[in-house]
Enzyme design. Structure first.
Site, short mmCIF file in Angstrom:
data_model
loop_
_atom_site.label_atom_id
_atom_site.label_comp_id
_atom_site.label_asym_id
_atom_site.label_seq_id
_atom_site.Cartn_x
_atom_site.Cartn_y
_atom_site.Cartn_z
N GLU A 175 -0.68 10.50 -1.88
CA GLU A 175 -0.59 9.09 -2.02
C GLU A 175 -1.95 8.06 -2.14
O GLU A 175 -1.68 7.20 -1.14
CB GLU A 175 1.11 8.12 -1.27
N GLU A 355 6.85 15.22 -3.16
CA GLU A 355 7.67 14.44 -2.82
C GLU A 355 9.41 14.57 -3.61
O GLU A 355 8.94 14.06 -4.46
CB GLU A 355 7.47 13.96 -1.65
O1 IFM Z 1 7.74 9.02 4.29
C1 IFM Z 1 6.95 8.63 3.48
C2 IFM Z 1 5.81 10.08 3.39
O2 IFM Z 1 4.76 9.73 3.86
C3 IFM Z 1 5.47 9.71 2.11
N1 IFM Z 1 6.18 9.30 0.81
C4 IFM Z 1 7.06 8.28 0.40
C5 IFM Z 1 7.97 9.36 2.12
C6 IFM Z 1 9.47 8.36 2.17
O3 IFM Z 1 8.95 6.60 2.61
#
Ligand code: IFM
Length: 460
Positions: A175, A355
């Site tokens: 990200e 994710e």
């Molecule tokens: O916890 C975070 C992760 O580190 C990166 N993506 C989003 C998740 C939830 O906010």
């Protein structure tokens, strides 16, 4: 339909080699913040700023994963998933962000990788999940300085040498939009800078470092797969007004097209560069080609759509819709829409959902956690991925965020994303009901696949 019939039906909607996994990141779970000569990261520094973290906490102990590695690997194995996505802490491996590696750090990740393989779980490593060595920030302005991109490529090569004989899949960044925008424009994440021009320079240096790292890793080990993980969302206008639509187009440019165009088309979107004006980054000749190295995969992190209006240019939910404990809209259809749009607009490598998951207010009652909302969230989003696959999108795997409740950045420990509940006082882990559901899904998938493979073998 019984529960097991509906799990079997859902699992049937995925291709036979589809990968189910869980995900975490180093700073959020490892703890052992200074063990074995590990250096501080920018998050250690950021956590010391009064008011920066909602509950005033830090990552010194977190889930104490560093000291509980084997037990935590058993938890992953117990889920029956075949993949685990984790990140490597750069300052655990190079305390100051450059120079030779720390034996203690490499040993830890060797144990992690070997422990996964021993349990039949494929390691998916991410090199940078926001914990930059503090030294690089304190002395060299971190990602704002071009030299950090070159330090990162050296670190990447070092990791490829150390782990690339057993780890096939490496994501460079997690990200980068968050690194740039939350960390350097809004200043709500480490290192807490508030300057749009710096943020866009950081965005460029992160992408540049991705390209350099991809080259460095591939020359260190030809066998590795290199990709990157982006947080992507569909961006909607809050109303039919032209002004709101303009804001939405602009935010889509900054969140989605800035990264996707650079990585997959070899050029930043011209309209975004024009909009940025004096805040546009300095881009040296050849940078854009360097960034657009071929990708072996693209990781997509999706949680919610973005809603834009002139008054609120970047909101996480529409009015009156169901939201998670983060205030993020629950919108599985937007997930399908995102994946189909990416597939339509870009010449994509294989996708992994690196994710997806949700925070809810969990309570441990008589040794268990009932979390029907998280279960519904996961089920509807898994189904949304199946819808995208049904429409021809090449998605190869789904990693649930997260294995454990953990340090949720500026929210500290106040938000729980895990499928294992963590009692931070005792470090006891308890599988939540949603985790049982996910485990059953993985089991149904593997049962169906084994059954189908057997039937094929027996067919005359
Ligand atoms: O916890 C975070 C992760 O580190 C990166 N993506 C989003 C998740 C939830 O906010």
């Amino acid at each position: 339909m019984t529960d097991s019939e509906s799990l079997a039906a859902l699992s049937h909607r995925f291709p036979k080699n589809f990968l189910w996994g869980v995900a975490s990141s180093a700073f959020q779970i490892e703890g052992a913040a200074a063990t074995g000569g590990k250096g501080a990261s920018i998050w250690d520094d950021f956590c010391r700023i009064p008011g920066a973290i909602a509950d005033g906490s830090d990552g010194q102990i977190a889930c104490d994963h560093y000291h509980r590695l084997d037990a935590d690997l058993d938890l992953i194995a117990g889920l029956g998933v075949k993949a685990y996505r984790f990140s490597i802490s750069w300052p655990r491996v190079q305390a100051m962000g450059s120079g030779p590696s720390l034996k203690s750090g490499i040993d830890f990740y060797n144990r992690l990788v070997d422990g996964l393989l021993l349990r039949g779980i494929e390691p998916y490593a991410t090199l940078y999940h926001w914990d930059l060595p503090a030294e690089l920030q304190r002395k060299h302005q971190g990602w704002a300085d071009r030299s950090t991109a070159y330090r990162f490529a050296e670190y990447a090569a070092l990791i490829a040498h150390a782990l690339g004989d057993r780890v096939r899949s490496f994501a460079t960044h997690n990200e980068p939009w968050v690194t740039a925008t939350l960390g350097h424009e809004l200043g709500i994440f480490a290192p807490g800078v508030k300057n749009r021009g710096i943020a866009m320079q950081v965005a460029h240096h992160c992408l540049l470092s991705h390209g350099l790292a991809a080259q460095a890793m591939r020359s260190a080990r030809r066998s590795v797969d290199v990709g990157i993980v982006l947080n992507l969302s569909p961006v909607y206008a809050a109303s039919a007004s032209l002004a709101d639509h303009r804001v939405a187009a602009r935010e889509d440019g900054l969140l989605v097209r800035w990264y996707m165009d650079a990585l997959l088309r070899g050029a930043y979107p011209r309209d975004v560069l024009e909009y940025l004006g004096a805040d546009a980054p300095q881009i040296s000749a050849g940078d854009e080609q360097l960034i657009a190295q071929s990708l072996d995969f693209l990781g997509v992190n999706y949680y919610h759509p973005i809603i834009c209006s002139v008054a609120r240019p970047f909101s996480h939910a529409r009015e009156g819709v169901p939201v998670t404990d983060m205030g993020w809209e629950v919108a599985p259809a937007s997930f399908t829409e995102l994946l189909v749009r990416l597939d339509r607009d870009y010449d994509l490598p294989p996708l992994y959902i690196t994710e997806n998951g949700a925070a809810y207010r969990d309570v441990l009652v008589e040794g268990g956690v009932e979390d029907p909302e998280r279960r519904a969230y996961i089920e509807s989003h898994v189904s949304a991925v199946a819808d995208a696959i049904g429409q021809g999108v090449d998605v190869r795997g789904y990693f649930l965020w997260s294995l454990l409740d953990n340090f949720e950045w500026a929210s500290g420990y106040t938000k729980r994303f895990g499928i294992y509940y963590v009692d931070y006082a005792t470090q006891a882990r308890t599988l939540k009901r949603s985790g049982v559901w996910f485990k059953n899904l993985a089991a149904a998938f593997h049962r169906e696949r084994t059954g189908a493979a057997l039937a094929a073998e027996l067919r005359p």
